[in-house]
Design a protein around this motif. Structure first.
Motif, PDB file in Angstrom:
ATOM      1  N   ARG A 161       8.076   3.561  -9.922  1.00 41.28           N
ATOM      2  CA  ARG A 161       8.784   4.242  -8.835  1.00 41.28           C
ATOM      3  C   ARG A 161       7.714   4.945  -8.024  1.00 41.28           C
ATOM      4  N   SER A 162       7.568   4.535  -6.769  1.00 42.31           N
ATOM      5  CA  SER A 162       6.480   5.091  -5.976  1.00 42.31           C
ATOM      6  C   SER A 162       6.856   6.401  -5.311  1.00 42.31           C
ATOM      7  N   THR A 163       8.101   6.556  -4.919  1.00 35.49           N
ATOM      8  CA  THR A 163       8.500   7.789  -4.240  1.00 35.49           C
ATOM      9  C   THR A 163       9.759   8.360  -4.868  1.00 35.49           C
ATOM     10  N   THR A 164       9.950   9.623  -4.632  1.00 37.67           N
ATOM     11  CA  THR A 164      11.113  10.325  -5.137  1.00 37.67           C
ATOM     12  C   THR A 164      12.218  10.273  -4.102  1.00 37.67           C
ATOM     13  N   ALA A 165      13.435  10.032  -4.549  1.00 35.75           N
ATOM     14  CA  ALA A 165      14.570  10.135  -3.640  1.00 35.75           C
ATOM     15  C   ALA A 165      14.769  11.624  -3.360  1.00 35.75           C
ATOM     16  N   TRP A 166      14.639  12.018  -2.097  1.00 34.31           N
ATOM     17  CA  TRP A 166      14.678  13.433  -1.738  1.00 34.31           C
ATOM     18  C   TRP A 166      16.038  14.019  -2.038  1.00 34.31           C
ATOM     19  N   SER A 167      16.066  15.122  -2.678  1.00 35.10           N
ATOM     20  CA  SER A 167      17.293  15.752  -3.138  1.00 35.10           C
ATOM     21  C   SER A 167      17.897  16.651  -2.060  1.00 35.10           C
ATOM     22  N   ALA A 168      19.214  16.678  -2.023  1.00 32.24           N
ATOM     23  CA  ALA A 168      19.913  17.536  -1.071  1.00 32.24           C
ATOM     24  C   ALA A 168      20.094  18.948  -1.619  1.00 32.24           C
ATOM     25  N   SER A 169      19.564  19.224  -2.811  1.00 35.65           N
ATOM     26  CA  SER A 169      19.756  20.536  -3.415  1.00 35.65           C
ATOM     27  C   SER A 169      18.989  21.629  -2.680  1.00 35.65           C
TER      28      SER A 169
ATOM     29  N   GLU B 266      -1.066   2.751  -4.281  1.00 35.08           N
ATOM     30  CA  GLU B 266      -1.597   1.415  -4.579  1.00 35.08           C
ATOM     31  C   GLU B 266      -2.465   1.344  -5.838  1.00 35.08           C
ATOM     32  N   PRO B 267      -3.336   2.312  -6.139  1.00 30.17           N
ATOM     33  CA  PRO B 267      -4.146   2.192  -7.363  1.00 30.17           C
ATOM     34  C   PRO B 267      -3.328   2.150  -8.651  1.00 30.17           C
ATOM     35  N   PHE B 268      -2.062   2.558  -8.598  1.00 29.55           N
ATOM     36  CA  PHE B 268      -1.235   2.618  -9.803  1.00 29.55           C
ATOM     37  C   PHE B 268      -0.374   1.370  -9.990  1.00 29.55           C
ATOM     38  N   ARG B 269      -0.244   0.546  -8.966  1.00 30.14           N
ATOM     39  CA  ARG B 269       0.615  -0.643  -9.045  1.00 30.14           C
ATOM     40  C   ARG B 269       0.238  -1.613 -10.168  1.00 30.14           C
ATOM     41  N   PRO B 270      -1.052  -1.902 -10.400  1.00 33.96           N
ATOM     42  CA  PRO B 270      -1.382  -2.872 -11.464  1.00 33.96           C
ATOM     43  C   PRO B 270      -0.969  -2.418 -12.872  1.00 33.96           C
ATOM     44  N   TYR B 271      -0.708  -1.141 -13.063  1.00 39.12           N
ATOM     45  CA  TYR B 271      -0.420  -0.628 -14.399  1.00 39.12           C
ATOM     46  C   TYR B 271       1.072  -0.579 -14.727  1.00 39.12           C
TER      47      TYR B 271
ATOM     48  N   ARG C 240      10.599  -4.739 -14.568  1.00 37.66           N
ATOM     49  CA  ARG C 240      11.043  -4.525 -15.941  1.00 37.66           C
ATOM     50  C   ARG C 240      10.667  -3.156 -16.439  1.00 37.66           C
ATOM     51  N   GLY C 241      11.429  -2.709 -17.421  1.00 36.51           N
ATOM     52  CA  GLY C 241      11.106  -1.451 -18.082  1.00 36.51           C
ATOM     53  C   GLY C 241      11.873  -0.278 -17.515  1.00 36.51           C
ATOM     54  N   ARG C 242      11.691   0.851 -18.182  1.00 35.05           N
ATOM     55  CA  ARG C 242      12.309   2.090 -17.722  1.00 35.05           C
ATOM     56  C   ARG C 242      11.624   2.552 -16.455  1.00 35.05           C
ATOM     57  N   PRO C 243      12.384   3.167 -15.537  1.00 38.09           N
ATOM     58  CA  PRO C 243      11.723   3.712 -14.344  1.00 38.09           C
ATOM     59  C   PRO C 243      10.736   4.810 -14.723  1.00 38.09           C
ATOM     60  N   SER C 244       9.574   4.763 -14.111  1.00 42.24           N
ATOM     61  CA  SER C 244       8.534   5.742 -14.412  1.00 42.24           C
ATOM     62  C   SER C 244       8.802   7.043 -13.664  1.00 42.24           C
ATOM     63  N   THR C 245       8.006   8.038 -13.993  1.00 38.21           N
ATOM     64  CA  THR C 245       7.963   9.240 -13.170  1.00 38.21           C
ATOM     65  C   THR C 245       7.434   8.791 -11.817  1.00 38.21           C
ATOM     66  N   PRO C 246       8.054   9.204 -10.715  1.00 34.30           N
ATOM     67  CA  PRO C 246       7.555   8.764  -9.404  1.00 34.30           C
ATOM     68  C   PRO C 246       6.078   9.113  -9.241  1.00 34.30           C
TER      69      PRO C 246
ATOM     70  N   ARG D 292      -2.734   5.651 -19.580  1.00 34.81           N
ATOM     71  CA  ARG D 292      -2.433   4.266 -19.220  1.00 34.81           C
ATOM     72  C   ARG D 292      -3.265   3.792 -18.026  1.00 34.81           C
ATOM     73  N   CYS D 293      -3.361   4.622 -17.009  1.00 36.32           N
ATOM     74  CA  CYS D 293      -4.060   4.225 -15.783  1.00 36.32           C
ATOM     75  C   CYS D 293      -5.563   4.399 -15.895  1.00 36.32           C
TER      76      CYS D 293
END
Length: 162
Positions: free
Chosen positions: A3-11, A40-45, A50-56, A111-112
């Motif tokens: 997950r590259s970006t966070t969905a901005w919260s309305a809170s 971009e440097p994190f995409r290869p890892y 597939r898999g659980r969504p990562s921390t953005p 990991r990275c």
């Protein structure tokens, strides 16, 4: 899964503007890290499907900036971000969102590894050159080597000098 970006919260909508304003340094860094080339440097890892969504990754980058800027450990970083409205906003975390667990941050860092950090530094250097913050040029190094006789001390020589 990356997950590259966070969905901005309305809170954040109901809070006064004084609480939403970031400190000057964090606002400048936030504007700098909004560039997509830092993801971009994190995409290869990470697998993109597939898999659980990562921390953005944008949240991870901001957390790592705070960690190194203020010399915090992983546990104290997560505690401080959980307690601070401005740091939460800087890290793109909503008021009701949970701060990533310290072990999650450690696992992403492991990991990275160093290769991602090197590519991240290169992207930062490119951004600085584009923004004319840095001026890079060619460096000339003189590598001339001159041989010289080296006289190593001996036990008898040291005794004679004493």
């Amino acid at each position: 899964m990356l997950r590259s970006t966070t969905a901005w919260s309305a809170s954040w909508d109901g809070l006064p503007q004084e609480l939403l304003r970031l400190p000057v340094e964090l606002a400048q860094v936030d504007g700098l890290l909004d560039d997509a080339r830092f993801v971009e440097p994190f995409r290869p890892y990470f697998d993109s499907s597939r898999g659980r969504p990562s921390t953005p990754i944008d949240t991870y980058l901001r957390l790592m900036f705070l960690k190194f800027r203020y010399g915090l450990g992983y546990e104290s970083l997560c505690r401080e971000v959980a307690d601070s409205i401005s740091w939460r906003r800087f890290c793109h975390l909503g008021l009701c969102e949970r701060v990533p667990h310290p072990t999650t941050l450690m696992k992403i860092t492991t990991r990275c590894g160093d290769a991602a950090v090197v590519r991240l530094n290169e992207a930062l250097l490119d951004k600085a050159v584009e923004g004319k913050v840095l001026r890079v040029g060619k460096v000339r190094a003189d590598t001339t080597v001159v041989s010289a006789n080296v006289e190593h001390p001996t036990d008898s020589g040291l005794l004679a000098k004493a």
